[in-house]
Design a protein around this motif. Structure first.
Motif, mmCIF file in Angstrom:
data_model
loop_
_atom_site.group_PDB
_atom_site.id
_atom_site.type_symbol
_atom_site.label_atom_id
_atom_site.label_comp_id
_atom_site.label_asym_id
_atom_site.label_seq_id
_atom_site.Cartn_x
_atom_site.Cartn_y
_atom_site.Cartn_z
ATOM 1 N N LEU A 194 -2.949 -1.547 -8.578
ATOM 2 C CA LEU A 194 -3.979 -2.583 -8.653
ATOM 3 C C LEU A 194 -5.332 -2.107 -8.152
ATOM 4 C CD1 LEU A 194 -2.094 -5.749 -7.329
ATOM 5 C CD2 LEU A 194 -2.664 -5.207 -9.701
ATOM 6 N N ALA A 195 -5.332 -1.261 -7.141
ATOM 7 C CA ALA A 195 -6.615 -0.834 -6.574
ATOM 8 C C ALA A 195 -6.532 0.613 -6.128
ATOM 9 C CB ALA A 195 -7.007 -1.723 -5.397
ATOM 10 N N SER A 196 -7.453 1.401 -6.647
ATOM 11 C CA SER A 196 -7.475 2.830 -6.349
ATOM 12 C C SER A 196 -8.921 3.305 -6.294
ATOM 13 C CB SER A 196 -6.697 3.565 -7.449
ATOM 14 O OG SER A 196 -6.756 4.944 -7.250
ATOM 15 N N SER A 255 -4.572 5.856 0.474
ATOM 16 C CA SER A 255 -4.089 4.475 0.360
ATOM 17 C C SER A 255 -4.497 3.868 -0.981
ATOM 18 C CB SER A 255 -4.640 3.633 1.514
ATOM 19 O OG SER A 255 -6.057 3.664 1.539
ATOM 20 N N GLU A 256 -3.518 3.285 -1.674
ATOM 21 C CA GLU A 256 -3.768 2.572 -2.925
ATOM 22 C C GLU A 256 -2.880 1.332 -2.934
ATOM 23 O OE1 GLU A 256 -4.602 6.048 -6.137
ATOM 24 O OE2 GLU A 256 -2.616 5.984 -5.248
ATOM 25 N N ILE A 257 -3.327 0.293 -3.635
ATOM 26 C CA ILE A 257 -2.557 -0.952 -3.678
ATOM 27 C C ILE A 257 -1.757 -1.043 -4.972
ATOM 28 C CG2 ILE A 257 -2.677 -3.479 -3.643
ATOM 29 C CD1 ILE A 257 -5.279 -3.202 -2.024
ATOM 30 N N TYR A 258 -0.486 -1.331 -4.811
ATOM 31 C CA TYR A 258 0.415 -1.510 -5.950
ATOM 32 C C TYR A 258 1.009 -2.905 -5.917
ATOM 33 C CZ TYR A 258 0.559 3.543 -6.799
ATOM 34 O OH TYR A 258 0.233 4.831 -7.092
ATOM 35 N N ASN A 273 -7.866 1.424 0.304
ATOM 36 C CA ASN A 273 -7.427 0.280 -0.514
ATOM 37 C C ASN A 273 -6.263 -0.293 0.271
ATOM 38 O OD1 ASN A 273 -8.801 0.821 -3.415
ATOM 39 N ND2 ASN A 273 -8.200 2.763 -2.498
ATOM 40 N N SER A 274 -6.455 -1.431 0.912
ATOM 41 C CA SER A 274 -5.406 -1.855 1.836
ATOM 42 C C SER A 274 -5.324 -3.365 2.009
ATOM 43 C CB SER A 274 -5.594 -1.166 3.195
ATOM 44 O OG SER A 274 -6.510 -1.874 3.993
ATOM 45 N N VAL A 291 0.855 -1.185 0.000
ATOM 46 C CA VAL A 291 0.000 0.000 0.000
ATOM 47 C C VAL A 291 0.893 1.237 0.000
ATOM 48 C CG1 VAL A 291 -1.657 1.328 1.376
ATOM 49 C CG2 VAL A 291 -1.918 -1.150 1.142
ATOM 50 N N SER A 292 0.603 2.155 -0.893
ATOM 51 C CA SER A 292 1.343 3.417 -0.949
ATOM 52 C C SER A 292 0.370 4.582 -0.877
ATOM 53 C CB SER A 292 2.144 3.491 -2.255
ATOM 54 O OG SER A 292 2.695 4.777 -2.409
#
Lengths: 437, 191
Positions: free
Chosen positions: A238-240, A223-226, A245-246, A216-217
């Motif tokens: 991947l998720a925004s 929070s967004e998933i990379y 998004n965690s 997560v960044s």
């Protein structure tokens, strides 16, 4: 669905560092020699020509496991390098059960030929013998492989020395915090920074092939998933979705990623199909549902939920990637149990167990429901099992600094891995990096 | 709290004028040149030419709230909008009753200024697990969002973000720091 491949992500305040960092974690063994098996690792002939003498790395590895007590170098009664040179009675005299000898030889092609043998001192027989050729820069990794072989032959359990750990390092630079996503060898060496950001980084999760990390960044302010390939640096968002998004968690077969999204207003567990990027929702509850972790057989998820008032661990059976039946509560002791991780055999969970202001790592035996506390300082979080199930690494705090600690599952062996500067936290132990042969 | 006496008087005049006059006073707020020192009261007087009564126009919208420039209110630690951080108990996303009045002021402000948006940033203390705390921080921000919405604030004005325990306001590993970190911050766009 937002989907983007960033090959050269030079976004503001964020960069990938391909170069090898000078930093490394410093390991300190803080307990657990009692009951360990004595073993002699004799210096390999010619090993001093290389940066990391093989026998020293192997000794340190075996000592860290808590299962072995390598003889001090000065206590070795002899320095044999070949089988014929071993006088077993002398080794029995110093009380050692096993002996490892070896030799190195530079080859014409630049590679190093390493031969090593493991002997049972009491019976005077060879238990293992290998001849391997590696380039000089892979000597340290070879030492981990030899450690794995020795460990497995003696204990009957697969070694986890040739593995890695990912973690988040935080350092205050002037008035700003720098977040770094790091990958290091399981012994703390060879630390490499794969992402730096001025915004928080969280929740590294290994793909089962050990080649990618999901994390997560907050680089875009939330929070967004990379997902990032640790060797090429290629990353993908991947998720925004709206909301959080965690908590990404790879399925054991690598086909799915479980995660927590609050896109529908409240945090729920979803499973993303890594091929189609389609999402299916697993939970549907007014409370907080988060921190999913897959059972090793891929047929259930555990997660943290406060649906009963306080955070507890629940287990949801799956049929494929659909929920089957309703979630079942699995923790009952205490009023705070969170962030579970399955042991590799699927029989127990490592959890964060809170009591008042103390948060400790506990192991829950799923069948009996028995909860056993493994740590005692009270600042512990983020447990992660070694892929062989022998140890748990977790985040702790010493002298107001975030450190990583590892404890053997029996609670006997204990070690601390601290950064030279700043805080380290959220360790994730990698899967095995090679197929077992 | 200081109040501008002239503003009160003119406000009263305006009220009288509206009661005694059938012609509603209409002004396009954007067209009114406003002196910062005028504290929301249009310095120009309107003479309707019949009664000889001068009416003042009370500007309370663009750039002003309850008689004071917004920029000034945001800076003033004594102002009604100065409490922009709301605190929570451990593992709780309920707002205590003693903080409701302050939040109502923000609701009035946002209703009066529909063009102003606010980010509701939820945070937790360091205790417990990080991902759970990320969700808990969002829950806290959603509590504030819900309370503001119930008062009539438009959803487009509100944005919820959670940082969990990742951005503590106070460093330290003790109750005093934890108390300051279990919070929702109201961050107004442009201020």
């Amino acid at each position: 669905m937002l989907k983007r491949v960033l090959l050269f992500p030079l976004l503001a305040g964020l960069w990938l560092a391909a170069s090898q960092a000078q930093a490394r974690l410093v390991i300190e063994i803080t307990g657990g020699v009692e009951g360990a098996m004595p073993i002699a690792i004799v210096p390999f002939s010619g090993e001093r020509a290389y940066d990391d003498p093989l026998s020293e790395v192997i000794s340190a590895n075996l000592a860290r496991s808590g299962r072995f007590a390598p003889l001090e170098r000065d206590a070795l009664p002899a320095r044999p390098n070949r089988a014929g040179e071993i006088d077993f009675s002398r080794w029995r005299g110093v009380g050692t059960d096993h002996i490892v000898i070896g030799r190195t030889q530079a080859q014409e092609d630049g590679e190093i030929l390493v031969q090593f043998q493991l002997f049972d001192v009491l019976r005077g027989v060879q238990m293992a013998g290998y001849s391997l050729s590696v380039p000089p820069q892979r000597m340290r990794r070879l030492a981990h492989q030899i450690s794995d072989i020795v460990y497995e032959r003696i204990t009957g359990e697969r070694g986890a020395f040739e593995t890695r750990v990912s973690y988040v390092a935080v350092e205050r630079v002037e008035d700003e915090r720098m977040f770094r996503l790091a990958v290091a060898d399981a012994d703390g060496h060879n630390e490499q920074i794969i992402l730096s950001s001025r915004q928080p980084l969280m929740s590294p999760s290994w793909s089962p092939d050990g080649r990618r990390l999901a994390y997560v960044s907050f680089e875009e302010g939330r929070s967004e998933i990379y997902m990032q390939d640790i060797n090429t640096g290629q990353r993908e968002k991947l998720a925004s979705h709206r909301g959080i998004n965690s908590a990404p968690a790879w399925s054991p077969d690598g086909r799915y990623l479980a995660m927590t999204l609050s896109r529908d207003g409240r945090p729920e567990i979803y499973i993303m199909d890594m091929r189609s990027r389609e999402l299916s929702r697993i939970t549907n509850n007014p409370g907080i549902d988060t921190e999913p972790a897959w059972a090793p057989d891929g047929r259930s998820l555990v997660f943290t939920s406060n649906r009963g008032g306080r955070p507890q661990i629940y287990q949801q059976a799956l049929q494929g990637i659909r929920p089957q039946g309703s979630a079942r509560r699995v923790t009952f002791e205490g009023n705070y149990n969170a962030r579970a991780r399955f042991s590799p055999d699927g029989k127990s969970l490592a959890v964060v167990h809170g009591e008042g202001n103390r948060f400790r790592i506990a192991v829950l035996e799923l069948e009996s429901g028995h909860l056993r506390l493994l740590t005692d300082t009270g600042h512990e979080e983020s447990p992660s099992f070694a892929p062989n199930g022998s140890m748990i690494i977790f985040a702790s705090e010493r002298h107001h600094r975030g450190v990583l600690e590892a404890v053997s599952v029996d609670g006997r062996a204990h070690q601390r891995l601290g950064a030279r500067r700043g805080d380290v936290r959220e360790p994730a132990w990698s899967p095995f990096l090679r197929q077992n042969n | 709290m200081k109040r501008n006496q002239a503003g009160l008087v003119l406000g009263a005049v305006l009220l009288l004028a509206l009661q005694g006059c059938s012609t509603p006073v209409r002004e396009d707020a954007a067209d009114v040149p406003v002196d910062e020192r005028s504290v929301g009261v249009d310095p120009r007087m309107v003479d309707d030419g019949r009664t000889g009564v001068e009416t003042g126009v009370f500007i309370d919208g663009e750039g002003y709230f309850e008689g004071r420039p917004i920029a000034e209110l945001m800076e003033d630690p004594e102002s009604v909008l100065s409490q922009r951080i709301f605190y929570f108990d451990f593992d709780s996303s309920e707002l205590s009753a003693d903080q409701l009045a302050a939040l109502e002021t923000h609701a009035r402000f946002l209703i009066a200024n529909p063009n102003i948006g606010v980010v509701l940033e939820g945070h937790t203390d360091e205790r417990g697990s990080r991902e759970y705390n990320l969700a808990l921080g969002e829950r806290r921000a959603q509590t504030i969002e819900r309370l503001l919405s119930l008062q009539g604030v438009q959803p487009e004005q509100l944005q919820v973000i959670s940082f969990g325990e990742e951005r503590p306001a106070a460093l330290g590993h003790h109750e005093e720091a934890w108390r300051l970190n279990r919070r929702v911050e109201l961050l107004y766009s442009g201020y």
